[in-house]
Write a protein that holds these residues in place. Structure first.
Motif, PDB file in Angstrom:
ATOM      1  N   LEU A  50       0.864  -1.180   0.000  1.00 22.32           N
ATOM      2  CA  LEU A  50       0.000   0.000   0.000  1.00 22.32           C
ATOM      3  C   LEU A  50       0.900   1.229   0.000  1.00 22.32           C
ATOM      4  N   ARG A  75      -0.250  -4.795   6.050  1.00 22.13           N
ATOM      5  CA  ARG A  75       0.273  -4.505   4.718  1.00 22.13           C
ATOM      6  C   ARG A  75       1.747  -4.102   4.767  1.00 22.13           C
ATOM      7  N   SER A 124      -1.786  -1.145  -4.169  1.00 21.38           N
ATOM      8  CA  SER A 124      -2.898  -0.236  -3.915  1.00 21.38           C
ATOM      9  C   SER A 124      -2.298   1.097  -3.473  1.00 21.38           C
ATOM     10  N   LEU A 169     -10.018  -2.150   1.008  1.00 24.60           N
ATOM     11  CA  LEU A 169      -8.901  -2.874   0.426  1.00 24.60           C
ATOM     12  C   LEU A 169      -9.110  -4.394   0.502  1.00 24.60           C
TER      13      LEU A 169
END
Length: 276
Positions: free
Chosen positions: A28, A52, A94, A268
Motif C-alpha cells: 500500500l 500490509r 494499492s 482494500l
C-alpha cells in the motif's frame, strides 16, 4: 511481529526521494498533500503495517526529498511512484492519496493500470478558475520575510481546527521546507485540473473516495473550491464509491487515523473484481 518502520532514499535523475517503509504483506503506497510529507501518515503507517507492506514517500520539492531542477507535473510525480515500486520489486500496489497525493494516485491508475490494484482518493478537488486564482495568490504570498512574520502566519493558518500544538508544529516544519523554492506540487495540481476529468475517465481500478466534511467547508471559506466540485469524480469514475468522513478536516489523516484506517482496510479487503 511487524518489521520496524524505516526511512530510506531512492536516487532519481532529478534528486533523491525520501520514503518510509514498514510492515509486510500486500503493498500500500501512501501519497501526501501539498506542503506536507510522509509525516502526514505517521499515525496511519503503524496501523496499516499490521496488515500490509506500507510505503510513504516525500514528493520531490517537499518534505525531505530533494528540490527538482524543473517544475514537475502530476504525470511526473506519478512516474516517481512507479520508479519507487520498481526499485522495491513491487509489480502491483494499492494507493491511498490525500489532496495532491490523490491526484497523483489517480494519475498512476490512469497511466499505469496494470500496476494498480485499488485506489483511495481523499479530499480531491477540481478547482474552478476562481479557485485557481485564489490558490496562486496564496502561494505567491508565501515568502520568507526578514522579520520572521511568515512563521507566525503559518502557525496561525490552521490553529482553529488542527487540534494540537504538536501537530501544528509538524505541519509548520513541512511548510517551511518549501519556503524559498518554487511551489512545485501546488502548481502541478492547478495545471492538472485542465485535464483531470479526462484522465479520471481512464481509471478502471476499484476506487474509494473519502471526503472530509470540514475540509470542504474550509476550502469554501478560503474561496478555493466548493462541495459540488467533488461530484465530478462520480461522473468520471462511475464505479467509484464515495464516503463522507463527518468532521474530517484537511488534517484528518493525523486527527482520526483509526476511522480512516478502518474504512480504508475494509475497502482494500473487499473482493472486488477489477473492471478493466
Amino acid at each position: 511481529m511487524n518489521k520496524p518502520i524505516k526511512r530510506a532514499f531512492l536516487d532519481t535523475e532529478d534528486g533523491q526521494i525520501l520514503y518510509r517503509i514498514g510492515g509486510e504483506g500486500k503493498p500500500l503506497v501512501l501519497l501526501h498533500q501539498n506542503f506536507r510529507s510522509s509525516d502526514e501518515f505517521r499515525e496511519l503507517i503503524p496501523i496499516f503495517s499490521q496488515k500490509r507492506l506500507v510505503i510513504a514517500m516525500d514528493f520531490l520539492g517537499l518534505g525531505d526529498s530533494d528540490k527538482p531542477p524543473r517544475m514537475y507535473s502530476i504525470e511526473d510525480y506519478a512516474k516517481t511512484v512507479i520508479l519507487l515500486i520498481d526499485e522495491l520489486g513491487i509489480k502491483t500496489t494499492s494507493i491511498l492519496g490525500n489532496h495532491t497525493g490523490a491526484c497523483v494516485a489517480a494519475e498512476v491508475a490512469a497511466a499505469y493500470p496494470e500496476r494498480v490494484e485499488k485506489i483511495i482518493l481523499c479530499n480531491i478537488d477540481n478547482f474552478n478558475e476562481e479557485g485557481k486564482a485564489a490558490l496562486i495568490n496564496k502561494f505567491e504570498n508565501l515568502k520568507i520575510q526578514p522579520d520572521g512574520s511568515h512563521l507566525i502566519k503559518r502557525w496561525s493558518a490552521r490553529a482553529a481546527y488542527i487540534g494540537s500544538a504538536e501537530l501544528n508544529h509538524r505541519w509548520v516544519l513541512d511548510d517551511l521546507k518549501g519556503f524559498g523554492y518554487p511551489w512545485y506540487a501546488p502548481l502541478a495540481v492547478i495545471d492538472y485540473c485542465q485535464r483531470m476529468e479526462a484522465r479520471f475517465r481512464l481509471i478502471k481500478s476499484p476506487t474509494l473516495i473519502l471526503s472530509g466534511t470540514e475540509d470542504i467547508k474550509q476550502l469554501e471559506k478560503l474561496g478555493f473550491a466548493n462541495a459540488n466540485n467533488r461530484e465530478f469524480i462520480l461522473a468520471a469514475i462511475p464505479h467509484a464509491k464515495m464516503i463522507d468522513i463527518e468532521g474530517g478536516t484537511i488534517c484528518m489523516m493525523n486527527q482520526i487515523p483509526e476511522e480512516i484506517s478502518k474504512v480504508a482496510i475494509e475497502f482494500l479487503e473487499e473482493n472486488l473484481v477489477n473492471a478493466i
